[in-house]
Motif scaffolding. Structure first.
Motif, PDB file in Angstrom:
ATOM      1  N   LYS A   8      -2.303  -3.351 -12.617  1.00 48.41           N
ATOM      2  CA  LYS A   8      -2.559  -4.584 -11.857  1.00 48.41           C
ATOM      3  C   LYS A   8      -4.057  -4.672 -11.521  1.00 48.41           C
ATOM      4  N   TYR A  10      -5.169  -2.835  -8.834  1.00 43.23           N
ATOM      5  CA  TYR A  10      -5.269  -1.774  -7.826  1.00 43.23           C
ATOM      6  C   TYR A  10      -6.602  -1.027  -7.952  1.00 43.23           C
ATOM      7  N   HIS A  85       4.367 -12.771 -15.510  1.00 45.33           N
ATOM      8  CA  HIS A  85       4.648 -11.788 -14.458  1.00 45.33           C
ATOM      9  C   HIS A  85       4.911 -12.582 -13.196  1.00 45.33           C
ATOM     10  N   GLU A  87       3.576 -12.089 -10.599  1.00 49.25           N
ATOM     11  CA  GLU A  87       2.266 -12.260  -9.945  1.00 49.25           C
ATOM     12  C   GLU A  87       1.292 -13.077 -10.799  1.00 49.25           C
ATOM     13  N   LEU A 137      11.526  -6.836  -4.852  1.00 47.55           N
ATOM     14  CA  LEU A 137      11.507  -5.368  -4.896  1.00 47.55           C
ATOM     15  C   LEU A 137      10.179  -4.818  -5.430  1.00 47.55           C
ATOM     16  N   ILE A 138       9.329  -5.701  -5.969  1.00 47.76           N
ATOM     17  CA  ILE A 138       8.051  -5.256  -6.533  1.00 47.76           C
ATOM     18  C   ILE A 138       7.155  -4.706  -5.420  1.00 47.76           C
ATOM     19  N   GLY A 139       6.611  -3.523  -5.668  1.00 45.90           N
ATOM     20  CA  GLY A 139       5.705  -2.908  -4.697  1.00 45.90           C
ATOM     21  C   GLY A 139       6.422  -2.182  -3.576  1.00 45.90           C
ATOM     22  N   GLY A 173       9.670  -1.018  -7.856  1.00 46.17           N
ATOM     23  CA  GLY A 173      10.009   0.096  -6.971  1.00 46.17           C
ATOM     24  C   GLY A 173      10.315   1.408  -7.675  1.00 46.17           C
ATOM     25  N   VAL A 174      10.110   1.473  -8.989  1.00 47.13           N
ATOM     26  CA  VAL A 174      10.415   2.709  -9.734  1.00 47.13           C
ATOM     27  C   VAL A 174       9.325   3.747  -9.435  1.00 47.13           C
ATOM     28  N   LEU A 192       8.866  -0.576 -16.390  1.00 46.50           N
ATOM     29  CA  LEU A 192       7.536  -1.052 -16.004  1.00 46.50           C
ATOM     30  C   LEU A 192       7.305  -0.594 -14.579  1.00 46.50           C
ATOM     31  N   LEU A 193       6.200   0.050 -14.313  1.00 45.75           N
ATOM     32  CA  LEU A 193       5.928   0.385 -12.921  1.00 45.75           C
ATOM     33  C   LEU A 193       4.436   0.321 -12.646  1.00 45.75           C
ATOM     34  N   ALA A 194       4.110   0.218 -11.369  1.00 45.11           N
ATOM     35  CA  ALA A 194       2.708   0.094 -10.977  1.00 45.11           C
ATOM     36  C   ALA A 194       2.396   1.018  -9.805  1.00 45.11           C
TER      37      ALA A 194
END
Ligand SMILES: O=C(CO)COP(=O)(O)O
Length: 214
Positions: A8, A10, A85, A87, A137-139, A173-174, A192-194
């Motif tokens: 992202k 970040y 996405h 976002e 649930l993202i983040g 949230g993974v 997919l995770l961030a």
């Protein structure tokens, strides 16, 4: 299972994460890719990690100031791209155009979607994969595979009904190997995770935990 780490915007060090991802992929045999800011694609790809863009524009070469040209990210080492996405929401026609642009540039594609209905629509556009990521649930701290397993199963069914060749990923949230294993059990082909990696104190340890579930 394919693990794609979306950095992202970040404030992490993309080279630090890329190097860790490369090493953990080599040691474990897992497929792990990193998706940095467009400006960082070349130096991330130079680490040897599989590198994905976060977005490509629908347009080809031409008078398109501010676009992210699929050919440009491919020329700088990207092997694939996310498209759409929660976002970075695109119109359906632009999702279609971006998938076509990525195909022209030989980039693999994952179209992100918020729910199973959008997964079906995205699958109809013929990407390599779609990813279901519930925005709420993202983040967060709870994995989609725990908080809403039904949405993953419904996404797999929705894509399968449209085009069985399109893989289904899930995300939001993974952060642990258990989350990855649970997603695989629900029929997902990838994650997919961030934040679980990009915001971790030790991204390498976070990646090692993720592949422990494979
Ligand atoms: O949006 C995501 C990946 O594209 C998921 O983000 P988190 O892993 O931070 O929930």
């Amino acid at each position: 299972m394919f693990i794609l780490v979306n950095l992202k915007a970040y404030p992490c060090d993309p080279i630090d994460v890329a190097t860790a991802a490369r090493d953990v992929a080599e040691a474990s045999g897992a497929r792990i890719a990193v998706s940095p800011q467009a400006a960082d694609v070349a130096r991330v790809a130079d680490t040897g990690v599989e590198t994905w863009a976060q977005h490509v524009s629908p347009n080809a070469h031409g008078s398109h100031t501010g676009s992210t040209l699929a050919e440009a990210v491919a020329d700088n080492g990207a092997e694939g791209t996310l498209i759409n996405h929660s976002e970075n929401r695109l119109k359906l026609a632009d999702v279609d155009g971006s998938v076509r642009a990525a195909e022209r540039a030989d980039l693999e594609t994952i179209v992100c979607a918020n729910n199973p209905a959008q997964v079906g629509a995205a699958a109809a556009l013929g990407p390599d994969a779609v990813a279901v990521e519930p925005p709420e649930l993202i983040g967060g701290d709870v994995s989609v595979s725990t908080a809403d397993p039904g949405i993953v199963e419904d996404a797999v069914a929705a894509a399968d009904a449209v085009d069985p060749a399109v893989d289904v990923f899930c995300g939001a949230g993974v952060s642990t190997g258990e989350d990855v294993a649970a997603a695989a059990d629900l029929g997902a082909s990838g994650i997919l995770l961030a934040s679980g990696v990009a915001k971790a104190d030790d991204p390498r340890a976070a990646l090692e935990d993720l592949v422990s579930g494979l």
